[in-house]
Design a protein around this motif. Structure first.
Motif, PDB file in Angstrom:
ATOM      1  N   GLY A   2      10.101 -10.782  32.029  1.00 27.09           N
ATOM      2  CA  GLY A   2      10.855  -9.976  31.088  1.00 27.09           C
ATOM      3  C   GLY A   2      12.285  -9.767  31.539  1.00 27.09           C
ATOM      4  O   GLY A   2      12.822 -10.507  32.370  1.00 27.09           O
ATOM      5  N   SER A   3      12.898  -8.736  31.009  1.00 24.92           N
ATOM      6  CA  SER A   3      14.266  -8.394  31.387  1.00 24.92           C
ATOM      7  C   SER A   3      14.277  -7.849  32.813  1.00 24.92           C
ATOM      8  O   SER A   3      13.224  -7.539  33.396  1.00 24.92           O
ATOM      9  N   ALA A   4      15.485  -7.726  33.366  1.00 21.98           N
ATOM     10  CA  ALA A   4      15.600  -7.184  34.724  1.00 21.98           C
ATOM     11  C   ALA A   4      15.017  -5.780  34.797  1.00 21.98           C
ATOM     12  O   ALA A   4      14.315  -5.423  35.766  1.00 21.98           O
ATOM     13  N   GLY A   5      15.285  -4.969  33.756  1.00 21.15           N
ATOM     14  CA  GLY A   5      14.744  -3.615  33.732  1.00 21.15           C
ATOM     15  C   GLY A   5      13.226  -3.607  33.718  1.00 21.15           C
ATOM     16  O   GLY A   5      12.587  -2.800  34.402  1.00 21.15           O
ATOM     17  N   GLN A   6      12.640  -4.493  32.908  1.00 20.25           N
ATOM     18  CA  GLN A   6      11.179  -4.578  32.852  1.00 20.25           C
ATOM     19  C   GLN A   6      10.611  -5.053  34.180  1.00 20.25           C
ATOM     20  O   GLN A   6       9.574  -4.560  34.627  1.00 20.25           O
TER      21      GLN A   6
END
Length: 252
Positions: free
Chosen positions: A117-121
């Motif tokens: 996923g995204s870096a945050g995820q």
């Protein structure tokens, strides 16, 4: 004000060429519109083209003709990388056979999609996975190996894994086929509730009219086209014969 549809299928067709050079027409012209928060079921016998339709909706396969619009975008115009990104970010799959990773815990299985996923995820993957396991009633089973879970628990882990990235479209392929009736109804109620709460569209592919009766709209896939099913009539008939449990209990 009516929101724009998430999915639009216009005369969607899929054909394959046989070794004999004949052309087999699997889908002959599918028209369907699905909005966020909607729950649609597609019923059909084996060989009717349900899996083909699922693969098109999931951006796994390509149509032979017609249009498939996802959030207003004609996906036939997207390259493979953009299709893959859209599929990973916006579409969640729930399968009949669960497809959990052996030797991994429930938590590890749910965390897996967040690795891509995204870096945050990615950095919040354990927290997000635990929250989703709690949402499906399995917070206390997070460290249990998948093989040691019951069938219903395994399917709920599969649901959590499909939803952990908060997809806008949930595709459920015979999601109750490996479950008993009561557990299957509970899983479908859970899917419907989470989809509604997150304004995601839920499309269930099934051969079971009982599962279709739990949706808001249902269609029969026959000879490559969709035909309306009266879900209210089906639901009433099944309830009258005790085919459906009344009052769907919370998953426990």
């Amino acid at each position: 004000m009516v929101s724009a549809p998430l999915l639009e299928l216009r005369d969607l067709r899929r054909s394959v060429h046989l070794p004999s050079r004949e052309e087999l027409h699997i889908l002959r012209g599918i028209d369907l519109t699905v909005h966020g928060g909607d729950h649609v079921a597609v019923v059909g016998r084996s060989g009717s083209g349900k899996t083909t339709l699922l693969n098109l909706l999931g951006l796994i396969d390509h149509q032979s003709g017609g249009e498939l619009l996802f959030d207003g975008v004609d996906v036939s115009r997207l390259g493979e990388r953009r299709r893959a990104r859209l599929r990973g970010a916006s579409i969640g799959f729930v399968f009949q056979q669960f497809n959990l990773l052996d030797g991994r815990t429930a938590l590890e299985n749910v965390m897996m999609p967040l690795m891509y996923g995204s870096a945050g995820q990615f950095w919040r993957r354990e927290k997000l996975a635990r929250e989703m396991l709690d949402r499906v009633g399995l917070a206390d089973r997070a460290q249990q190996l998948s093989a040691r879970l019951s069938g219903g628990e395994q399917q709920r882990v599969a649901v959590a894994r499909a939803l952990v990235r908060r997809p806008r479209l949930i595709l459920a392929d015979e999601p109750t086929g490996a479950l008993d009736v009561s557990t299957g109804e509970a899983v479908m109620a859970l899917l419907d509730e989470i989809a509604r709460d997150s304004d995601a569209a839920l499309v269930t592919i099934t051969h079971d009219l009982q599962v279709a009766a739990l949706s808001r709209r249902a269609f029969l896939l026959d000879e490559g086209t969709l035909h309306d099913i009266d879900t209210d009539g089906a639901r009433d008939a099944l309830t009258a014969t005790a085919g459906l449990r009344s009052g769907r209990e919370a998953v426990s």
